[in-house]
Design a protein around this motif. Structure first.
Motif, short mmCIF file in Angstrom:
data_model
loop_
_atom_site.label_atom_id
_atom_site.label_comp_id
_atom_site.label_asym_id
_atom_site.label_seq_id
_atom_site.Cartn_x
_atom_site.Cartn_y
_atom_site.Cartn_z
N ILE A 83 0.83 -1.24 0.01
CA ILE A 83 0.00 0.03 0.02
C ILE A 83 0.79 1.26 0.02
CG2 ILE A 83 -0.25 0.10 2.47
CD1 ILE A 83 -2.75 0.91 -0.08
N THR A 84 2.11 1.25 0.65
CA THR A 84 3.01 2.41 0.68
C THR A 84 3.46 2.52 -0.63
OG1 THR A 84 3.57 2.05 3.10
CG2 THR A 84 5.03 3.38 1.70
N VAL A 85 3.91 1.50 -1.43
CA VAL A 85 4.29 1.91 -3.03
C VAL A 85 3.11 2.23 -3.68
CG1 VAL A 85 5.57 0.72 -4.80
CG2 VAL A 85 6.09 0.12 -2.46
N ALA A 86 2.14 1.73 -3.65
CA ALA A 86 0.95 2.20 -4.39
C ALA A 86 0.47 3.67 -4.10
CB ALA A 86 -0.17 1.22 -4.18
N ALA A 87 0.68 4.05 -2.93
CA ALA A 87 0.42 5.38 -2.50
C ALA A 87 1.12 6.15 -3.22
CB ALA A 87 0.27 5.48 -0.98
N VAL A 88 2.53 5.89 -2.97
CA VAL A 88 3.76 6.83 -3.60
C VAL A 88 3.23 7.08 -5.15
CG1 VAL A 88 5.93 6.88 -4.23
CG2 VAL A 88 5.43 6.28 -1.82
N ALA A 89 3.05 6.09 -5.68
CA ALA A 89 2.69 5.88 -7.27
C ALA A 89 1.50 6.96 -7.61
CB ALA A 89 2.52 4.59 -7.80
N GLY A 90 0.50 6.55 -6.44
CA GLY A 90 -0.75 7.32 -6.92
C GLY A 90 -0.58 8.95 -6.72
N VAL A 91 0.29 9.41 -5.80
CA VAL A 91 0.46 10.57 -5.31
C VAL A 91 1.31 10.99 -6.40
CG1 VAL A 91 1.83 12.14 -3.77
CG2 VAL A 91 0.37 10.38 -2.82
N SER A 92 2.32 10.29 -7.02
CA SER A 92 3.20 10.95 -8.23
C SER A 92 2.53 11.09 -9.28
CB SER A 92 4.21 9.83 -8.46
OG SER A 92 5.32 9.69 -7.25
N VAL A 93 1.32 10.37 -9.61
CA VAL A 93 0.73 10.40 -10.98
C VAL A 93 -0.29 11.83 -10.88
CG1 VAL A 93 -1.26 9.52 -12.16
CG2 VAL A 93 0.44 7.99 -11.53
N THR A 94 -0.97 11.94 -9.67
CA THR A 94 -1.92 13.19 -9.36
C THR A 94 -1.09 14.26 -9.57
OG1 THR A 94 -3.08 11.91 -8.08
CG2 THR A 94 -3.14 14.47 -7.77
N THR A 95 0.33 14.33 -8.98
CA THR A 95 1.26 15.55 -8.73
C THR A 95 1.58 16.00 -10.15
OG1 THR A 95 1.83 15.00 -6.53
CG2 THR A 95 3.29 16.61 -7.80
N ILE A 96 1.96 14.90 -11.18
CA ILE A 96 2.54 15.31 -12.28
C ILE A 96 1.57 15.69 -13.24
CG2 ILE A 96 3.48 14.10 -14.56
CD1 ILE A 96 5.14 12.35 -12.52
N LEU A 97 0.36 15.08 -13.24
CA LEU A 97 -0.86 15.47 -14.09
C LEU A 97 -1.29 17.11 -13.77
CD1 LEU A 97 -2.99 12.08 -14.35
CD2 LEU A 97 -1.53 13.35 -16.16
N ARG A 98 -1.27 17.33 -12.33
CA ARG A 98 -1.70 18.38 -12.01
C ARG A 98 -0.85 19.67 -12.64
NH1 ARG A 98 -5.40 22.29 -11.43
NH2 ARG A 98 -4.73 23.85 -9.71
N ILE A 99 0.52 19.28 -12.17
CA ILE A 99 1.45 20.44 -12.78
C ILE A 99 1.56 20.41 -14.24
CG2 ILE A 99 3.94 20.67 -12.94
CD1 ILE A 99 4.36 19.66 -10.19
N LEU A 100 1.50 19.43 -15.00
CA LEU A 100 1.41 19.44 -16.40
C LEU A 100 0.12 20.34 -16.94
CD1 LEU A 100 2.78 15.90 -17.46
CD2 LEU A 100 4.02 18.02 -17.42
N ALA A 101 -0.93 20.01 -16.36
CA ALA A 101 -2.17 20.60 -16.93
C ALA A 101 -2.21 22.24 -16.43
CB ALA A 101 -3.50 20.07 -15.88
N VAL A 102 -1.46 22.67 -15.34
CA VAL A 102 -1.38 24.16 -15.10
C VAL A 102 -0.24 24.52 -16.11
CG1 VAL A 102 -0.59 25.81 -13.37
CG2 VAL A 102 -1.71 23.64 -12.60
N VAL A 103 0.75 23.74 -16.36
CA VAL A 103 1.80 24.38 -17.20
C VAL A 103 1.30 24.53 -18.59
CG1 VAL A 103 4.07 23.80 -18.13
CG2 VAL A 103 3.78 23.68 -15.72
N PHE A 104 0.64 23.71 -19.30
CA PHE A 104 0.28 23.78 -20.54
C PHE A 104 -1.17 24.20 -20.38
CE2 PHE A 104 3.57 20.81 -20.53
CZ PHE A 104 4.22 21.14 -21.46
N ASP A 105 -1.99 24.46 -19.53
CA ASP A 105 -3.15 24.90 -19.79
C ASP A 105 -4.12 24.22 -20.40
OD1 ASP A 105 -5.27 26.79 -19.04
OD2 ASP A 105 -4.88 28.08 -20.82
N VAL A 106 -4.35 22.80 -19.67
CA VAL A 106 -5.09 21.65 -20.15
C VAL A 106 -6.30 21.88 -19.51
CG1 VAL A 106 -5.36 19.41 -20.71
CG2 VAL A 106 -2.97 20.73 -21.14
N SER A 107 -7.27 21.60 -19.85
CA SER A 107 -8.66 21.49 -19.42
C SER A 107 -9.85 20.63 -19.80
CB SER A 107 -9.16 22.67 -18.70
OG SER A 107 -9.82 23.42 -19.91
N LEU A 108 -10.81 20.28 -19.15
CA LEU A 108 -11.67 19.37 -19.98
C LEU A 108 -12.45 20.44 -20.96
CD1 LEU A 108 -13.23 17.36 -17.02
CD2 LEU A 108 -11.91 16.55 -18.92
N PRO A 109 -13.25 19.71 -21.78
CA PRO A 109 -13.68 20.77 -22.94
C PRO A 109 -15.00 21.47 -22.18
CG PRO A 109 -13.52 18.49 -23.82
CD PRO A 109 -12.94 18.39 -22.48
#
Length: 232
Positions: A180-206
């Motif tokens: 669960i610790t490894v899974a949590a680290v992976a989950g946090v990493s995915v969320t963090t990266i996606l959120r930062i990329l979305a802000v940097v490249f101004d990506v949003s849902l239609p």
């Protein structure tokens, strides 16, 4: 019926609460005029941002709120909010750092929520839902307290989507037997990266667009479709 044993490390929970408190202070300190807040108002917004996600998570799971079982949660959220307000000028010049911290907080609360939901026996999809609610809960309560439109309901940069992706990664890895610790680290990493990329490249849902709709009369529903004329 005894509650399942699932303990989020206090240090990790307090880090998320503190970061949420700072974010709440930065948000509140940006208002001017009639909406500006005093120290108490900023402290309340900091507490809401820091503790809101955990409160919503435990309420959805039918458990006694963990954040009310220890003095440090309220103290940490309040202190972080006041520090954030006093250093708002400095923090606002470090916009990139704030965006990163915001993404990290979303990931942490999402991971905590999903992990706890799985621990109490929820299936995968409801557990992901609880995780997303935990991730965005503080922001929702903040907007409600401030009398503002709820941010995640409007066009933005994949706030809830990033949280959902991270929670889904955590849940799927956990089902496949990953620690669960490894899974949590992976989950946090995915969320963090996606959120930062979305802000940097101004990506949003239609954005939702206005569709032609049938106008319903008071007397009858038999009204033809009204279309704009071509010469307008």
């Amino acid at each position: 019926m005894t509650e399942p044993l699932f303990v989020i490390p206090l240090w990790a929970d307090l880090i998320a609460v503190a970061l949420g408190g700072v974010q709440g202070a930065l948000f509140a300190s940006g208002f001017r005029g009639q909406r500006r807040l005093d120290f108490l108002g900023v402290a309340i917004i900091g507490i809401v941002m820091g503790m809101g996600g955990g409160l919503i998570r435990d309420l959805l799971l039918g458990l006694s709120p963990t954040t009310l079982h220890n003095n440090w949660y309220l103290v940490t959220a309040t202190a972080a909010a006041l520090v954030g307000m006093l250093l708002a000028g400095l923090f606002q010049r470090l916009n990139g750092v704030i965006v990163g911290l915001d993404a990290l907080v979303i990931g942490l609360f999402g991971a905590f929520g999903t992990s706890k939901a799985l621990a109490v026996g929820l299936p995968l999809v409801p557990a992901i839902f609880v995780g997303v609610c935990s991730a965005v809960g503080g922001g929702i309560l903040r907007d409600v307290f401030m009398g503002l439109p709820v941010a995640i309901m409007h066009v933005g940069s994949l706030y809830a989507v990033a949280a959902g992706a991270g929670c889904a990664v955590l849940g799927v890895l956990s089902l496949f037997g990953v620690n669960i610790t490894v899974a949590a680290v992976a989950g946090v990493s995915v969320t963090t990266i996606l959120r930062i990329l979305a802000v940097v490249f101004d990506v949003s849902l239609p954005e939702q667009r206005m569709l032609y709709r049938r106008k319903v009369a008071v007397e009858t529903a038999a009204i033809p479709i009204v279309r704009p004329s071509a010469d307008r």
